[in-house]
Design an enzyme around this catalytic site. Sequence first.
Site, PDB file in Angstrom:
ATOM      1  CE1 TYR A  11      -4.139   1.908   0.434  1.00 11.19           C
ATOM      2  CE2 TYR A  11      -2.600   3.419   1.499  1.00 11.19           C
ATOM      3  CZ  TYR A  11      -3.833   3.167   0.911  1.00 11.19           C
ATOM      4  OH  TYR A  11      -4.741   4.173   0.801  1.00 11.19           O
ATOM      5  CG  PHE A  15      -6.339  17.111 -24.635  1.00  6.60           C
ATOM      6  CD1 PHE A  15      -6.455  16.697 -25.949  1.00  6.60           C
ATOM      7  CD2 PHE A  15      -6.856  16.295 -23.641  1.00  6.60           C
ATOM      8  CE1 PHE A  15      -7.072  15.495 -26.258  1.00  6.60           C
ATOM      9  CE2 PHE A  15      -7.468  15.091 -23.943  1.00  6.60           C
ATOM     10  CZ  PHE A  15      -7.581  14.687 -25.251  1.00  6.60           C
ATOM     11  CG  ASP A  16     -11.009  17.130 -25.721  1.00 10.68           C
ATOM     12  OD1 ASP A  16     -10.164  16.512 -25.056  1.00 10.68           O
ATOM     13  OD2 ASP A  16     -11.631  16.629 -26.677  1.00 10.68           O
ATOM     14  CG  ASP A  43      -0.854  18.306 -21.591  1.00  7.83           C
ATOM     15  OD1 ASP A  43      -0.432  17.141 -21.519  1.00  7.83           O
ATOM     16  OD2 ASP A  43      -2.048  18.577 -21.863  1.00  7.83           O
ATOM     17  CB  ALA A  80       0.123  13.544 -23.715  1.00  7.11           C
ATOM     18  CE  LYS A 120      -3.391  10.619 -24.885  1.00  7.62           C
ATOM     19  NZ  LYS A 120      -3.872  11.617 -23.950  1.00  7.62           N
ATOM     20  CG  HIS A 156     -17.672  13.777 -29.557  1.00 16.14           C
ATOM     21  ND1 HIS A 156     -17.692  14.848 -28.704  1.00 16.14           N
ATOM     22  CD2 HIS A 156     -16.595  13.033 -29.204  1.00 16.14           C
ATOM     23  CE1 HIS A 156     -16.658  14.764 -27.885  1.00 16.14           C
ATOM     24  NE2 HIS A 156     -15.988  13.667 -28.160  1.00 16.14           N
TER      25      HIS A 156
HETATM   26  C1  PLP Z   1      -4.870  12.506 -23.599  1.00 16.44           C
HETATM   27  C2  PLP Z   1      -4.428  13.843 -23.218  1.00 16.44           C
HETATM   28  C3  PLP Z   1      -4.733  14.393 -21.957  1.00 16.44           C
HETATM   29  C4  PLP Z   1      -5.651  13.697 -20.976  1.00 16.44           C
HETATM   30  O1  PLP Z   1      -5.152  12.475 -20.577  1.00 16.44           O
HETATM   31  P1  PLP Z   1      -6.057  11.204 -20.222  1.00 16.44           P
HETATM   32  O2  PLP Z   1      -5.028  10.184 -19.863  1.00 16.44           O
HETATM   33  O3  PLP Z   1      -6.859  10.855 -21.419  1.00 16.44           O
HETATM   34  O4  PLP Z   1      -6.899  11.572 -19.053  1.00 16.44           O
HETATM   35  C5  PLP Z   1      -4.229  15.639 -21.665  1.00 16.44           C
HETATM   36  N1  PLP Z   1      -3.480  16.329 -22.543  1.00 16.44           N
HETATM   37  C6  PLP Z   1      -3.168  15.848 -23.753  1.00 16.44           C
HETATM   38  C7  PLP Z   1      -2.337  16.643 -24.697  1.00 16.44           C
HETATM   39  C8  PLP Z   1      -3.654  14.589 -24.147  1.00 16.44           C
HETATM   40  O5  PLP Z   1      -3.372  14.131 -25.372  1.00 16.44           O
END
Ligand code: PLP
Length: 461
Positions: free
Chosen positions: A75, A127-128, A218, A220, A261, A451
Amino acid sequence: MERHWKTIIEPFKIKSVEPLGFTREDERERVLKDAGYNVFNIPADKVLVDFLTDSGTSAMSSEQWACIMRGDESYAGARSFFIFEKAVRDLTGYRHILPVHQGRAAERILMSVVGGPGKTVLSNSHFDTTRANVEASGANAIDLPVPEALHFDTPGPFKGDMDLKALEAKIRELGAKNIPMVIMTLTNNSLGGQPVSMRNLREVAEICKHYKIPLILDVARFAENAYMIKQREAGYSKRSPREIAKEIFSYGDGCMMSAKKDALVNIGGFLALNDPEWVRGAREVLILGEGFPTYGGLAGRDLEAMARGLEEVLDEDYLAYRIRSVEYLGDGLRKAGVPIVEPPGGHAVYVNAKKFLPHIPPSLFPGQALVCELYRIAGIRAVEIGSLMFGEGSNGNFKPARMELVRLAIPRRVYTQSHIDFVIEVFAEIAKRKDLIRGLRIIESSPRLRHFTARLVPEAA
Ligand SMILES: *Cc1c(COP(=O)(O)O)cnc(C)c1O
């Protein structure tokens, strides 16, 4: 002298395989109808080639699977956490490493610590989910991409860059104290997976420093971005992807990562920060929503697989293959007469459906019509990024999105060149009789993120 071959091969061999979902055309027509012409409703085993997303769809290596077996599930203070923490700290240079279950959890945590009403976050493009988390905290999210990011037909090396003049003007207009952070998204997912240049990142960092605003990255797709810097930016061709990535991190005050990613895992993420005040707040929110700070909503084995993935993704042979294989799809589509967003991004090729299907007006969703045709004739699943995703209303009160695109996102290490050749062949076939493709009408939808759940029907012939 080392000989250089033209063919870039997949830099792996396959140890474990999974069958593809072969279906017949009449079956797919029925599946589409049952799914309300929305590919999010299609069971994955009815899909032949799945380009819906590159998120969480990577193939792990045999070493990562070994990590899964080795994972320590204690844990608190699990060995796997320390392996993960060291990997992230060595790469990023940030002091405090907090694991989370995926990227949006890092966004939510950060925004609940420093977001809130009256604040504004500035970015090359949110990102959205990032935007949704900024707005859910009561703050505003403003995108300041370079203008060429919206010129889809014109290639450019770094269309993910921030508009520096607009950034400074916005900071002066709003006042630095009302801007809790600037976020740089690398690569810029919302605008075609285009990379950010080191030069732009450095200049954004200088502006942030001058106004004393923290810069959060960010990341990813940091490795894909690093490799495109190596290929395209003067002075970087001899540097390793890891050295370039380290320089990227050096300009930030912290980062958020969706490990689904570029950490080559199926679930995971992290928040890495220097500021002890922010970390104190973030730990509290983390414990409330994710778990104890040494596992953050993940299993120990996930942490260890992430640590390994962060290393593998910076392998130069992997990155050469990754970036080239996405370009290869772009080359094939261009040759087949399919207009794409130029240049292809690091993780996806975006088809310009507005230009490809000019006979279908935005109100009848040309992107979604192409998505359905790809599935109908060949079982290929892609995603619309257009008026179904970002438009508003339908019929009388319809407001279109600023673009009608179809994204073909390539999962990492999953498909081979023959899968891609097949997809190109399908597009060439569609291009021949594209004038027969009909638009779609919405018959059922929800007001937010429609969507995912909307149901549609084809226009009568
Ligand atoms: C996918 C993504 C996120 C969000 O991550 P999740 O793992 O889907 O929650 C944030 N910023 C970027 C640029 C992304 O491509």
